[in-house]
Every structure is written in structure tokens, then in C-alpha cells.
Enzyme design. Structure first.
Site, mmCIF file in Angstrom:
data_model
loop_
_atom_site.group_PDB
_atom_site.id
_atom_site.type_symbol
_atom_site.label_atom_id
_atom_site.label_comp_id
_atom_site.label_asym_id
_atom_site.label_seq_id
_atom_site.Cartn_x
_atom_site.Cartn_y
_atom_site.Cartn_z
ATOM 1 N N ARG A 239 0.799 -1.779 -0.102
ATOM 2 C CA ARG A 239 0.456 0.198 -0.069
ATOM 3 C C ARG A 239 0.889 1.329 -0.231
ATOM 4 N NH1 ARG A 239 -2.944 -2.746 -1.375
ATOM 5 N NH2 ARG A 239 -4.710 -3.715 -0.414
ATOM 6 N N GLU A 268 -4.066 7.709 -5.534
ATOM 7 C CA GLU A 268 -4.035 7.107 -6.236
ATOM 8 C C GLU A 268 -5.487 7.215 -7.421
ATOM 9 O OE1 GLU A 268 -3.626 2.843 -6.126
ATOM 10 O OE2 GLU A 268 -1.107 2.556 -5.450
ATOM 11 N N HIS A 287 -0.830 0.542 -9.857
ATOM 12 C CA HIS A 287 -1.354 -0.706 -9.236
ATOM 13 C C HIS A 287 -1.758 -2.400 -10.376
ATOM 14 C CE1 HIS A 287 -3.127 -0.784 -4.879
ATOM 15 N NE2 HIS A 287 -3.176 -2.410 -5.110
#
Length: 322
Positions: A239, A268, A287
């Protein structure tokens, strides 16, 4: 009898939702890559019996307290820091996630990001595409070896264990730090437990795989980067909030560490002018840790199964053990 209603906050592959279609009426947000607006999520949650959510969806007390029919929330991820578990328990809502099915794919990506960072793969590719390759040089875009180096894994869960297996294939020495020792992994893989400070000072590559908790938030800060070797690379596939991004930027730009590979960010999506994306020795990804077609479809199918089971008053396959 009216079927229960389930709302899905992204457009998913219809074929993965078969278990759910058999027992519920479903509706989905219209976009695959644009998040469902909060207003729409609130509107849908107010009438839904089940929600299939993404990490970008905040499932908090405000949302759950206005969802009188909601029985289950299935998160399309192994993590669930976007969900208020206490609020869910208070309202009698089952929370599910997708562990195990993404372990191997995420470990693949973590090691690929480590390799790409060490060997400057993206930078070298861009070098050609930008028209800079005019000839061969002995040290042109020379990177760092991976084989026989020391890998430090922070967060030795199933993904960390799978990453250690890959590292052993490169004859790497593997250290790990975790809130609890892993005797089985130590015996089977030959990995060694290390205190966090010890791991920082000894590792050539440090991979963060820890879940986001109050204890791990910004654990990679100025002090942590100052303890690392100036030849070390930092890789994050957990994370973004586990890292103080300003401290990381400073560490990379001042040579405190050699570089970084990031699949996640504090906020994000990031823009192209985010400070860390502008650095040639920082490899950045959007991601995509578990983003193979097979794995993502398996995750979707597991979410659908979990919701279907709960709506039929059965035990979910992978409920969050809070």
C-alpha cells in the site's frame, strides 16, 4: 419472490458473475477504470443487499448506516483497509476479500518490478524509444546484479513466502521481518528472521508486502531510508501509505538509496508530474500487482461466490477474519 439486489462498483467480466446471477439481480457501474462516484455508491448501497467493491471505494460508517438491507460486502482485493470493519460488524454485515487466488501473480509482479528496477529495464526501453541510442558502451545503462544479493521482505504472508521462493531461484540470501516468526518458511526456504533495523541495513533489495495498519503507516520514512545501503533498491507492492513519499523522493534524489520500484502510491491514480514519476531511477506501475487476466477473473468469481453464499444464509468462502 423478488431476488436480492447486488451492486458492483466497476464493470466486470460478465462470465465471472454466474454464481451471483443465479441468485440475485445485479447492476454495475458503467466504467472499468473510472471509480464509481461516492454519490452513486451511496444511492446504490441504500437499496442493495450486497456490494462488490474495489479498494478505491470507501465503505465507512456513513455509507453502512444508510444501507438497511445490506448483508455482505465483497472486496475485489486481498486487502480491506478501505472498509470500516467495526462499522460492518456493528450493522451485521459480512465482509469478504480475495486472499490466496492472487498470491502467485502478485509475487511474479513483485519480482519483476525488482528486476526491472535493478536492471533499468524501463529506462533502457525509453532510451531507445526517445532516440538516444547512438552506440554501445561498456557501462551504458548498467544496473545492479540481482543474483547472490540479499533480499529483505517486510511482511511475510503468503505473497512474501511466494516471493522468497522466486528469490531462492536467483541464489539470493533472504531476510524477512514480520510481526510473528515463520518457522515453517525458515525451515523450508532457508529464510532468516531479522529485526526491522537489521533488515534495512543488510538488504540490497527491500520489498514491502505488509498490510496497511496504524503500525505500518509510513514505516518507510526518513529514518528507514537513511539506514539502507546507498546501493539498495526499495520496492513497494503493498500500500502506498506505508511509505513517506517525500522521504523516498529525498532518499532517491540525494543518493541515499540507488532507486525504487513502485506499484502503489499514497493517492491513486497519480499524475505524470508526481515527483516520484519524474525520476529515471524510479520504476512506476499503476497498481497492477495481481493484474493477470486469469487471476483477476478468479478474484471476480470468488467475490461473486461469496456474495451468493451470504445472500443464501450460508458461510462465505473467504470472510475477513477481523
Amino acid at each position: 419472490m423478488t431476488k436480492p439486489y447486488v451492486y458492483i462498483t466497476r464493470k466486470l467480466d460478465e462470465t465471472t458473475l454466474t454464481p451471483l446471477k443465479e441468485v440475485a439481480h445485479i447492476d454495475m457501474w458503467t466504467s472499468e477504470d473510472e471509480p464509481c462516484p461516492r454519490e452513486e455508491l451511496e444511492k446504490q448501497a441504500a437499496q442493495a443487499d450486497g456490494l462488490l467493491t474495489m479498494l478505491s471505494d470507501q465503505v465507512d460508517e456513513a455509507l453502512l448506516s444508510n444501507a438497511p438491507n445490506l448483508k455482505v460486502v465483497a472486496n475485489l482485493a486481498v486487502g480491506y483497509d478501505n472498509i470500516d470493519l467495526k462499522a460492518a460488524k456493528k450493522h451485521g454485515i459480512t465482509v469478504c476479500h480475495t486472499p490466496d487466488v492472487l498470491t502467485e501473480s502478485t509475487a511474479d509482479l513483485a519480482f519483476a518490478l525488482l528486476m526491472a528496477s535493478a536492471r533499468r529495464i524501463v529506462e533502457a526501453s525509453d532510451w531507445i524509444k526517445d532516440g538516444n541510442w547512438t552506440g554501445w558502451g561498456p557501462l551504458l545503462l548498467a544496473g545492479a546484479d540481482v543474483h547472490h544479493k540479499t533480499l529483505g521482505i517486510v511482511g511475510m504472508g503468503s505473497i512474501g513466502t511466494a516471493l522468497a521462493k522466486r528469490a531462492k531461484g536467483f541464489d539470493m540470501n533472504v531476510l524477512y521481518h514480520n510481526r510473528s516468526r515463520k518457522p515453517k518458511a525458515e525451515a523450508q526456504l532457508g529464510v532468516t528472521y531479522a529485526a526491522f533495523d537489521e533488515l534495512l541495513t543488510q538488504s540490497d533489495f527491500i520489498v514491502c508486502l505488509t498490510p496497511l495498519t496504524p503500525e505500518t503507516k509510513e514505516m518507510f520514512n526518513k529514518k528507514a531510508f537513511e539506514q539502507m545501503k546507498n546501493t539498495a533498491y526499495f520496492i513497494n507492492v503493498s500500500r502506498g501509505q506505508t511509505v513517506d513519499e517525500d522521504a523516498l523522493y529525498d532518499a532517491v534524489t540525494t543518493g541515499k538509496i540507488a532507486g525504487a520500484g513502485l506499484d502503489v502510491f499514497s493517492r491513486e491514480p497519480v499524475s505524470p508530474d508526481h515527483p516520484l514519476t519524474t525520476l529515471p531511477n524510479v520504476t512506476v506501475l499503476p497498481h497492477i500487482g495481481s493484474a493477470s487476466v486469469e487471476t483477476r477473473k478468479n478474484m471476480m468469481h470468488l467475490c461473486a461466490e461469496n456474495i451468493a453464499l451470504v445472500l443464501q444464509d450460508q458461510q462465505a468462502k473467504t470472510p475477513v477474519q477481523a
